[in-house]
Design a protein around this motif. Structure first.
Motif, mmCIF file in Angstrom:
data_model
loop_
_atom_site.group_PDB
_atom_site.id
_atom_site.type_symbol
_atom_site.label_atom_id
_atom_site.label_comp_id
_atom_site.label_asym_id
_atom_site.label_seq_id
_atom_site.Cartn_x
_atom_site.Cartn_y
_atom_site.Cartn_z
ATOM 1 N N LYS A 11 57.893 11.056 -27.280
ATOM 2 C CA LYS A 11 57.499 10.104 -28.339
ATOM 3 C C LYS A 11 57.891 8.687 -27.884
ATOM 4 O O LYS A 11 57.829 8.412 -26.684
ATOM 5 N N ASN A 13 60.858 7.167 -27.597
ATOM 6 C CA ASN A 13 62.320 7.213 -27.668
ATOM 7 C C ASN A 13 63.048 6.722 -26.429
ATOM 8 O O ASN A 13 64.272 6.757 -26.423
ATOM 9 N N GLU A 97 51.848 13.541 -35.566
ATOM 10 C CA GLU A 97 52.205 12.143 -35.876
ATOM 11 C C GLU A 97 50.997 11.222 -35.689
ATOM 12 O O GLU A 97 50.834 10.250 -36.415
ATOM 13 N N GLU A 167 51.937 23.614 -33.808
ATOM 14 C CA GLU A 167 53.112 22.849 -34.219
ATOM 15 C C GLU A 167 53.134 22.647 -35.732
ATOM 16 O O GLU A 167 52.584 21.657 -36.235
ATOM 17 N N SER A 169 54.014 21.155 -38.990
ATOM 18 C CA SER A 169 54.683 19.857 -39.156
ATOM 19 C C SER A 169 56.002 19.996 -39.902
ATOM 20 O O SER A 169 56.895 19.175 -39.727
ATOM 21 N N ILE A 172 58.616 20.265 -37.172
ATOM 22 C CA ILE A 172 58.766 19.193 -36.178
ATOM 23 C C ILE A 172 59.893 18.244 -36.591
ATOM 24 O O ILE A 172 59.868 17.694 -37.700
ATOM 25 N N GLY A 173 60.863 18.088 -35.725
ATOM 26 C CA GLY A 173 61.942 17.125 -35.950
ATOM 27 C C GLY A 173 62.848 17.486 -37.115
ATOM 28 O O GLY A 173 63.694 16.692 -37.506
ATOM 29 N N SER A 174 62.686 18.673 -37.687
ATOM 30 C CA SER A 174 63.444 19.034 -38.892
ATOM 31 C C SER A 174 64.712 19.807 -38.550
ATOM 32 O O SER A 174 65.567 20.005 -39.406
ATOM 33 N N SER A 213 61.126 22.023 -33.339
ATOM 34 C CA SER A 213 62.576 22.283 -33.300
ATOM 35 C C SER A 213 62.962 23.408 -32.337
ATOM 36 O O SER A 213 63.860 24.203 -32.627
ATOM 37 N N ASN A 215 64.925 24.726 -29.213
ATOM 38 C CA ASN A 215 66.171 24.287 -28.568
ATOM 39 C C ASN A 215 66.657 25.398 -27.622
ATOM 40 O O ASN A 215 66.066 26.489 -27.600
ATOM 41 N N GLY A 234 60.232 18.275 -28.665
ATOM 42 C CA GLY A 234 60.458 16.841 -28.846
ATOM 43 C C GLY A 234 61.921 16.513 -28.583
ATOM 44 O O GLY A 234 62.321 16.228 -27.450
ATOM 45 N N GLY A 235 62.748 16.620 -29.640
ATOM 46 C CA GLY A 235 64.167 16.239 -29.555
ATOM 47 C C GLY A 235 64.892 16.867 -28.374
ATOM 48 O O GLY A 235 65.657 16.195 -27.682
#
Ligand code: PEP
Length: 251
Positions: A11, A13, A97, A167, A169, A172-174, A213, A215, A234-235
Motif C-alpha cells: 500500500k 506505507n 481500497e 479478499e 474486506s 483486511i487490516g482488521s 490478516s 500472518n 498487507g500488514g
C-alpha cells in the motif's frame, strides 16, 4: 502444477529508504521461484529502487495499480506500458481500497485487466466481500459478479495465467483473518466461477490467493487448503523478518 505465490501489498506505507532496507534484508534469503514464488507489490515510485536491488532476482516486484490507457492526458496516473518496460511482472487490479476509496467499478477494473495483459504482465485481480453482503446471503452473487465483470472479453489463454485474490474486506487490516475454511470456500467459489466461464482446464491452472490478516501464525493452515494457491498479505509484508516467515511457512 500450481506454484504457490506468497505476495505482499505494501500500500502507501514505505519510503524509498524503507524499501532499500527491506530489499537488503530479504534479497538473498528467498525461496527458489520454481518452488515458491514470492512477490511484493509496491507504489510505482519505489519500483525502480527495488528492481535495482533485486540482485538474486528471486522476488517478483509488482505494481499496486495502473491506468487502463498506455499513454495520454491522464495527469497523475501510472502507465501500464511504462511498468512493462521496467520489467514488472504483476499488477494488482481491483483491490477493495481502490474499489471503495477511488470508486473503481467492475468496468474500470475490466479495462485495467485488459491493459495489464496487453502489456504482457499478469493481473492479480482482487475480489472483495463485505460483512454486510455475507450476512445478507449475497456473497456468492457478489463474488461471481466481480469475477465475470473483471474478465469480460478476456480469452482462455490469458485467463490461464491469471491470479485472483479472494479478499473479504472485513478481514483486511482488521487483524481478524477469515478462518481457513471460510478462505477455502471463497477461493473454491472463485475457481468454480472460472470453470463455468472457461472450463476445468483453465480453472485448474490459474492461481487463487487468499488475503486478509494473514500472518506467520495462520499461513500454514490457510495454505493447506486445496483451492488456495497462495496469499496476499498487507500488514505482514511490511517487516522483512515477518515476510521471510511467511515465505518460509513450510519450514
Ligand atoms: C490487503 O490489503 O490486501 C491485505 C490483505 O491486508 P492485510 O493483510 O493487512 O489484511
Amino acid at each position: 502444477m500450481r506454484i504457490p505465490l506468497i505476495a505482499g501489498n505494501w500500500k502507501m506505507n514505505k519510503s524509498i529508504e524503507d524499501a532499500r532496507s527491506f530489499m537488503q534484508a530479504v534479497s538473498d534469503r528467498l525461496p527458489e521461484p520454481a518452488q515458491i514464488e514470492t512477490a511484493i507489490a509496491a507504489p510505482a515510485i519505489l519500483l525502480e529502487t527495488m528492481l535495482e536491488m533485486n540482485s538474486a532476482n528471486h522476488l517478483r516486484i509488482g505494481a499496486e495499480n495502473c491506468y487502463y490507457e498506455d499513454s495520454g492526458a491522464f495527469t497523475g496516473e501510472t502507465s501500464p506500458l511504462a511498468l512493462s518496460e521496467m520489467g514488472i511482472p504483476y499488477v494488482i487490479v481491483g483491490h477493495s481500497e481502490r474499489r471503495s476509496y477511488f470508486n473503481e467499478t467492475d468496468d474500470i477494473i475490466n479495462r485495467k485487466v485488459h491493459a495489464v495483459y496487453r502489456n504482457h504482465m499478469t493481473p492479480i485481480l482482487c475480489c472483495d466481500e463485505t460483512m454486510g453482503r455475507l450476512e445478507a446471503g449475497e456473497k456468492i452473487h457478489w463474488v461471481v459478479s466481480q469475477v465475470t465483470g473483471a474478465l469480460k472479453d478476456i480469452s482462455d489463454d490469458l485467463a490461464r495465467q491469471l491470479v485472483i485474490a479472494y479478499e473479504p474486506s472485513w478481514a483486511i487490516g482488521s487483524g481478524k483473518s477469515a478462518s481457513a475454511d471460510q478462505a477455502e470456500e471463497g477461493c473454491y467459489l472463485i475457481r468454480q466461477t472460472i470453470a463455468d466461464i472457461y472450463g476445468d482446464d483453465v480453472a485448474n491452472q490459474m492461481r487463487v490467493l487468499y488475503g486478509g490478516s494473514v500472518n506467520p501464525d495462520n499461513i500454514s493452515e490457510i495454505m493447506a487448503k486445496p483451492n488456495i494457491d497462495g496469499v496476499l498479505a498487507g500488514g505482514a509484508s511490511l517487516d522483512a523478518k515477518t515476510f521471510l516467515q511467511l515465505v518460509n511457512y513450510q519450514k
